[in-house]
Write a protein that holds these residues in place. Structure first.
Motif, PDB file in Angstrom:
ATOM      1  N   UNK A 153       0.832  -1.206   0.000  1.00  0.00           N
ATOM      2  CA  UNK A 153       0.000   0.000   0.000  1.00  0.00           C
ATOM      3  C   UNK A 153       0.867   1.256   0.000  1.00  0.00           C
ATOM      4  N   UNK A 154       1.948   1.239   0.788  1.00  0.00           N
ATOM      5  CA  UNK A 154       2.851   2.398   0.825  1.00  0.00           C
ATOM      6  C   UNK A 154       3.492   2.627  -0.538  1.00  0.00           C
ATOM      7  N   UNK A 198       6.470 -15.955  -4.718  1.00  0.00           N
ATOM      8  CA  UNK A 198       7.031 -14.616  -4.512  1.00  0.00           C
ATOM      9  C   UNK A 198       6.275 -13.614  -5.377  1.00  0.00           C
ATOM     10  N   UNK A 199       5.907 -12.490  -4.788  1.00  0.00           N
ATOM     11  CA  UNK A 199       5.226 -11.453  -5.560  1.00  0.00           C
ATOM     12  C   UNK A 199       4.255 -10.663  -4.710  1.00  0.00           C
ATOM     13  N   UNK A 200       3.353  -9.963  -5.359  1.00  0.00           N
ATOM     14  CA  UNK A 200       2.417  -9.103  -4.631  1.00  0.00           C
ATOM     15  C   UNK A 200       1.103  -9.014  -5.402  1.00  0.00           C
ATOM     16  N   UNK A 201       0.076  -8.578  -4.707  1.00  0.00           N
ATOM     17  CA  UNK A 201      -1.235  -8.392  -5.323  1.00  0.00           C
ATOM     18  C   UNK A 201      -1.382  -6.926  -5.711  1.00  0.00           C
ATOM     19  N   UNK A 202      -1.617  -6.655  -6.998  1.00  0.00           N
ATOM     20  CA  UNK A 202      -1.716  -5.273  -7.459  1.00  0.00           C
ATOM     21  C   UNK A 202      -3.101  -4.682  -7.165  1.00  0.00           C
ATOM     22  N   UNK A 203      -3.310  -3.450  -7.586  1.00  0.00           N
ATOM     23  CA  UNK A 203      -4.557  -2.753  -7.273  1.00  0.00           C
ATOM     24  C   UNK A 203      -5.762  -3.423  -7.923  1.00  0.00           C
ATOM     25  N   UNK A 239      -4.769  -8.737  -8.874  1.00  0.00           N
ATOM     26  CA  UNK A 239      -4.030  -9.789  -9.564  1.00  0.00           C
ATOM     27  C   UNK A 239      -2.673  -9.992  -8.886  1.00  0.00           C
ATOM     28  N   UNK A 240      -2.235 -11.243  -8.823  1.00  0.00           N
ATOM     29  CA  UNK A 240      -0.936 -11.529  -8.213  1.00  0.00           C
ATOM     30  C   UNK A 240       0.160 -11.404  -9.259  1.00  0.00           C
ATOM     31  N   UNK A 241       1.109 -10.536  -8.994  1.00  0.00           N
ATOM     32  CA  UNK A 241       2.233 -10.306  -9.903  1.00  0.00           C
ATOM     33  C   UNK A 241       3.448 -11.077  -9.378  1.00  0.00           C
TER      34      UNK A 241
END
Length: 439
Positions: A40-41, A86-91, A94-96
């Motif tokens: 979020x940051x 490994x990765x993150x969920x975008x706005x 979706x998991x990137x």
């Protein structure tokens, strides 16, 4: 990748629940929260002391805390977790995936991970460099995988040292959830291989279920059960004769001999019946069928609350309970000399003598390093030890305390790595670490 064959376990073998792993389902919640906050940051463009905190790159090192060392296991699974999750969920939700952005250094399964008791001077077995928010949620399952596999591999190694290289049957399947069998069996194989490597031995690997051998190609084996004997109305001899007749010859004929709590009497009766069938078929030229009646071993498994009928009480009766040294000595002597009481043709004597002496004694029931060392120091004639629940233990007793710790020890600032460890910790190196370039 094991140090013994240079082959890494394929990602698919771990059957990772990728979707929930990515969501942090298996993580301590605070790690999941950290990933969400940092993501979020990043989206907000937040900075602190002119640093883009949400996208900060860190160096995390993971080290064992078992003294003086543990046999490493779980490295490949840790790498598989990084590779797949490994990765993150975008706005957009979706998991990137960002595994390719990481730099990973790792030791190999089967190597030793040393710890001398000082958390500021450690030998890391895994280093991860990259954006922290992309892998923070994996810390819990990674450490859990390392701890579980390394604990059991090291326990197996300690038991083999106590047994002075005698084979160890891996019998803990009933003491853990069945979904852990493949991991546990793999860890067992690492412990055996590490012992063989260190001591120049070639000890066998014996597991009790097929699942325990699934990751390294082993197959389950074992003996008959007490419940099987009960279906033959308590007649161990008839139960084994039918087992021998119907099972293929690649299955070792190992008899449980404590159903009546009279191991010597039961063993001698069984031994005679098996040899009679063996020699009858052998002399008829039916060698293949004769092999079906070759008794591999007997397994006393007396309860610790019972004294075997063949053992006269001596001093404290409790010392005579369970599978004890006097019982094994007597059993070996009686089996070795059993043929002398048989009515044999002169041409059968040598075959009978060899048949008896070839029978192994497999001791099970409450064995752990201390008891095994005592047996070995007293030269108790056990050929194989079966060990169950102790191999899963994790306590301060006999040095089985086993865990791993992960620390962020550096952060990347203006393109340079700077120290950023909590007080009492610092970045350390390990010559066994290798860059993971392909997985």
């Amino acid at each position: 990748m094991t140090v013994f064959d240079g082959e890494r376990l394929p990602v698919e073998i771990f059957q990772i629940d990728k979707e929930r792993m990515k969501q942090g389902w298996y993580s301590d919640v605070y790690f999941r929260n950290v990933s969400k906050i940092l993501t979020k940051l990043s989206e907000e463009g937040y900075t602190f002391k002119e640093e883009d905190i949400g996208n900060l790159e860190v160096e995390m090192q993971i080290f064992p805390r078992r003294q003086p060392f543990c046999i490493l296991g779980g490295i490949d699974e840790a790498l598989a977790l990084l590779k797949t999750s490994t990765g993150y969920e975008n706005e957009e939700g979706e998991f990137v995936e960002t595994y390719d952005d990481l730099e990973v250094l790792a030791c190999q399964d089967g190597q030793k991970g040393y710890y001398k008791g000082n958390p500021a001077r450690v030998d890391p077995v895994l280093k991860i460099r990259g954006r922290y928010r992309d892998f923070a949620h994996l810390e819990t399952p990674i450490i859990g995988s390392l701890t579980e596999a390394s604990r059991i591999a090291t326990n197996v190694y300690q038991v083999m040292e106590a047994a002075r290289g005698k084979d160890i049957l891996f019998f803990p399947a009933r003491f853990a959830h069945y979904k852990l069998q493949a991991l546990h069996g793999y860890a067992y194989s690492l412990g055996v291989n590490a012992y063989n490597e260190d001591y120049g031995q070639n000890m066998n690997r014996y597991v009790s279920t097929d699942e325990q051998g699934a990751w390294w190609g082993g197959k389950g084996g074992g003996t008959i059960s007490h419940s099987y004997i009960a279906t033959f109305l308590g007649d161990t001899t008839e139960a084994m004769l039918q087992f021998s007749r119907l099972m293929p010859t690649n299955v070792n004929r190992i008899a449980l001999v404590d159903f009546d709590n009279d191991c010597v009497k039961t063993s001698l009766r069984l031994l005679k019946a098996m040899f009679d069938k063996y020699i009858e078929l052998k002399e008829a030229g039916k060698d293949k069928k004769a092999k079906k009646y070759k008794l591999f071993g007997v397994r006393p498994d007396n309860s610790s609350s019972l004294r075997d009928k063949s053992i006269e009480p001596l001093g404290d009766k409790k010392l005579d309970n369970g599978v004890n040294a006097r019982l094994v000595f007597k059993l070996r002597q009686k089996i070795n000399n059993a043929y002398k009481e048989w009515h044999l043709k002169e041409s059968q004597v040598e075959a009978a003598k060899k048949y008896c002496k070839d029978v192994k004694i497999i001791a099970t029931g409450g064995f752990k390093p201390k008891k095994i060392r005592e047996f070995e120091e007293s030269q108790v004639p056990v050929d194989i030890y079966g060990v169950g629940s102790w191999l899963l233990s994790n306590s301060s007793v006999e040095g089985t305390k086993n865990d791993f710790t992960a620390d962020v020890v550096r952060v990347k600032k203006d393109g340079e790595w700077i120290d950023m460890a909590k007080v009492g910790r610092k970045a350390c190196d390990n010559e066994c670490l290798e860059e993971v370039t392909e997985y």
